[in-house]
Design a protein around this motif. Structure first.
Motif, mmCIF file in Angstrom:
data_model
loop_
_atom_site.group_PDB
_atom_site.id
_atom_site.type_symbol
_atom_site.label_atom_id
_atom_site.label_comp_id
_atom_site.label_asym_id
_atom_site.label_seq_id
_atom_site.Cartn_x
_atom_site.Cartn_y
_atom_site.Cartn_z
ATOM 1 N N ASN A 163 -7.053 -0.755 -71.279
ATOM 2 C CA ASN A 163 -6.520 -1.541 -71.734
ATOM 3 C C ASN A 163 -7.298 -2.409 -72.304
ATOM 4 O O ASN A 163 -6.549 -3.928 -72.210
ATOM 5 N N GLY A 164 -8.385 -2.309 -71.474
ATOM 6 C CA GLY A 164 -9.428 -3.802 -71.727
ATOM 7 C C GLY A 164 -9.501 -4.873 -70.432
ATOM 8 O O GLY A 164 -10.389 -6.014 -70.308
ATOM 9 N N THR A 165 -9.023 -4.577 -69.384
ATOM 10 C CA THR A 165 -8.619 -5.657 -68.300
ATOM 11 C C THR A 165 -10.176 -4.938 -67.562
ATOM 12 O O THR A 165 -10.366 -3.853 -67.437
ATOM 13 N N LEU A 166 -10.417 -5.586 -66.755
ATOM 14 C CA LEU A 166 -11.037 -5.505 -65.568
ATOM 15 C C LEU A 166 -10.344 -5.431 -64.714
ATOM 16 O O LEU A 166 -9.438 -6.128 -63.893
ATOM 17 N N VAL A 167 -11.099 -4.574 -63.184
ATOM 18 C CA VAL A 167 -10.774 -4.001 -62.245
ATOM 19 C C VAL A 167 -11.609 -3.476 -61.168
ATOM 20 O O VAL A 167 -12.249 -3.247 -61.116
ATOM 21 N N ILE A 168 -11.077 -4.312 -59.721
ATOM 22 C CA ILE A 168 -12.313 -4.082 -58.504
ATOM 23 C C ILE A 168 -11.501 -2.343 -57.996
ATOM 24 O O ILE A 168 -10.302 -3.295 -57.286
ATOM 25 N N PRO A 169 -11.766 -1.936 -57.726
ATOM 26 C CA PRO A 169 -11.048 -0.458 -57.807
ATOM 27 C C PRO A 169 -10.596 -0.811 -55.654
ATOM 28 O O PRO A 169 -9.792 -0.625 -54.835
ATOM 29 N N THR A 170 -11.592 -1.056 -55.162
ATOM 30 C CA THR A 170 -11.268 -1.568 -53.633
ATOM 31 C C THR A 170 -12.757 -2.503 -52.718
ATOM 32 O O THR A 170 -13.720 -2.447 -54.172
ATOM 33 N N MET A 171 -12.108 -3.274 -52.116
ATOM 34 C CA MET A 171 -13.457 -4.127 -51.422
ATOM 35 C C MET A 171 -12.716 -3.595 -49.930
ATOM 36 O O MET A 171 -11.415 -3.822 -49.493
ATOM 37 N N SER A 172 -14.048 -3.743 -49.549
ATOM 38 C CA SER A 172 -13.605 -4.018 -47.663
ATOM 39 C C SER A 172 -14.279 -4.073 -46.419
ATOM 40 O O SER A 172 -15.519 -4.514 -47.175
ATOM 41 N N ALA A 173 -14.204 -5.423 -45.353
ATOM 42 C CA ALA A 173 -14.893 -5.643 -45.036
ATOM 43 C C ALA A 173 -14.483 -5.442 -43.118
ATOM 44 O O ALA A 173 -13.050 -4.979 -43.544
ATOM 45 N N THR A 174 -15.526 -5.692 -42.323
ATOM 46 C CA THR A 174 -15.150 -4.950 -40.861
ATOM 47 C C THR A 174 -15.276 -5.780 -40.175
ATOM 48 O O THR A 174 -16.852 -6.437 -40.129
ATOM 49 N N LEU A 175 -14.546 -6.224 -38.955
ATOM 50 C CA LEU A 175 -14.689 -7.756 -38.282
ATOM 51 C C LEU A 175 -14.833 -7.158 -36.619
ATOM 52 O O LEU A 175 -14.096 -5.916 -36.174
ATOM 53 N N ARG A 176 -15.608 -7.572 -36.148
ATOM 54 C CA ARG A 176 -16.011 -7.279 -34.559
ATOM 55 C C ARG A 176 -15.750 -8.517 -33.966
ATOM 56 O O ARG A 176 -16.786 -9.328 -34.263
#
Length: 305
Positions: free
Chosen positions: A211-224
């Protein structure tokens, strides 16, 4: 003739129960009975109800304990109708409960006193306040027992928790009226005062949809923490580092592994000017703020649905 009915058919402890007596004249009598009916409930109260225009009297009680109770309804009679009695029974079951658990402060420091509070509530249709004890099981810490107060709460405290995450659950043992229940687990995080934290972000891609839109399927970060222990229950904020300035993508809470994840993030085309993004932790009592960056790459094909 007097007949007895009970509603609901299968009540639980603490639920209101209505007992009714229907008094009818036996043929050839045609008089409508008037007056009152006395209800004797074994192991419960003795109540009196007045007959209505159809010859029916009902009483209600919420004071029946678990078990089977015989019910006798006695009509004293009036000038035209002789007295009579009828019998029945009601079986009351244990009521279900729900237990919730909180802690304060969280996070805490080693040797600091932490207070755990369990709240036990009756589940509908039951009413009333459970009594008895709650057992608090703390991984890597002591097992404690508290007594419910008049508000259905039990509180215990300990200063014996060492650094690191501790899983805690509270189990209510039940009483004569209410069944036992166990709370969902919570994580009590114990950190050395001023301990440093580290955010590790993973690379992410920008994708194009049909449909012409942009998407970021997934992003993640880990906190320690400084000892590489995961820090659950912390908020991580994700920002794309575009040529036009920072673009906030959203925030997520770290899970038991210390990982926060955003999924299916619809973004503006200006995000295409960003080659990296930053995941940031703002800090908390005993925990320093930290951030980490990773690549953010545009992948034009294949096109996503």
């Amino acid at each position: 003739m007097t007949t007895v009915t009970v509603s609901p058919v299968s009540p639980v402890c603490g639920q209101s129960v209505t007992v009714c007596a229907q008094v009818t004249a036996v043929a050839p009598g045609t008089c409508v009975p008037t007056g009152s009916v006395t209800f004797v409930i074994a192991g419960g109260p003795t109540l009196t109800g007045t007959l209505d225009g159809s010859g029916k009297a009902c009483v209600t009680t919420g004071a029946l304990s678990v078990g089977t109770h015989a019910v006798t309804a006695t009509y004293a009679g009036n000038a035209g109708v002789a007295g009579s009695s009828g019998s029945g029974s009601v079986t009351v079951g244990q009521a279900s409960t729900a237990t919730t658990l909180t802690s304060s402060p969280n996070p805490s420091a080693p040797g600091q006193t932490v207070t755990f509070t369990a709240t036990v509530s009756a589940l509908p249709p039951a009413t009333g306040t459970p009594t008895g004890t709650v057992t608090f099981l703390i991984s890597g810490g002591p097992t404690l027992t508290g007594t419910l107060n008049g508000s259905g709460q039990a509180t215990v405290s300990t200063s014996a928790l060492t650094a690191g995450p501790h899983t805690v659950i509270a189990t209510y043992s039940g009483d004569g009226c209410f069944a036992g229940s166990t709370s969902p687990a919570i994580i009590q995080t114990v950190v050395v005062a001023g301990t440093t934290t580290t955010v590790t972000a993973t690379p992410a891609t920008i994708r194009l949809r049909f449909n012409g839109t942009l998407v970021i399927p997934t992003m993640s970060a880990t906190l320690r923490d400084a000892s590489n222990n995961p820090l659950p229950g912390r908020t991580i904020t994700f920002v794309a580092n575009s040529a036009l300035g920072p673009i906030t993508l959203g925030s997520a809470v770290t899970n038991a592994s210390g990982t926060a994840t955003l999924s299916n993030i619809t973004v503006d085309p200006t995000v295409l000017t960003a080659s990296t993004y930053t995941a940031s932790f703002a800090g908390a009592p005993g925990l320093s703020p930290s951030s980490g960056s990773a690549s953010l790459t545009f992948q034009p094909t294949p096109i996503l649905p």
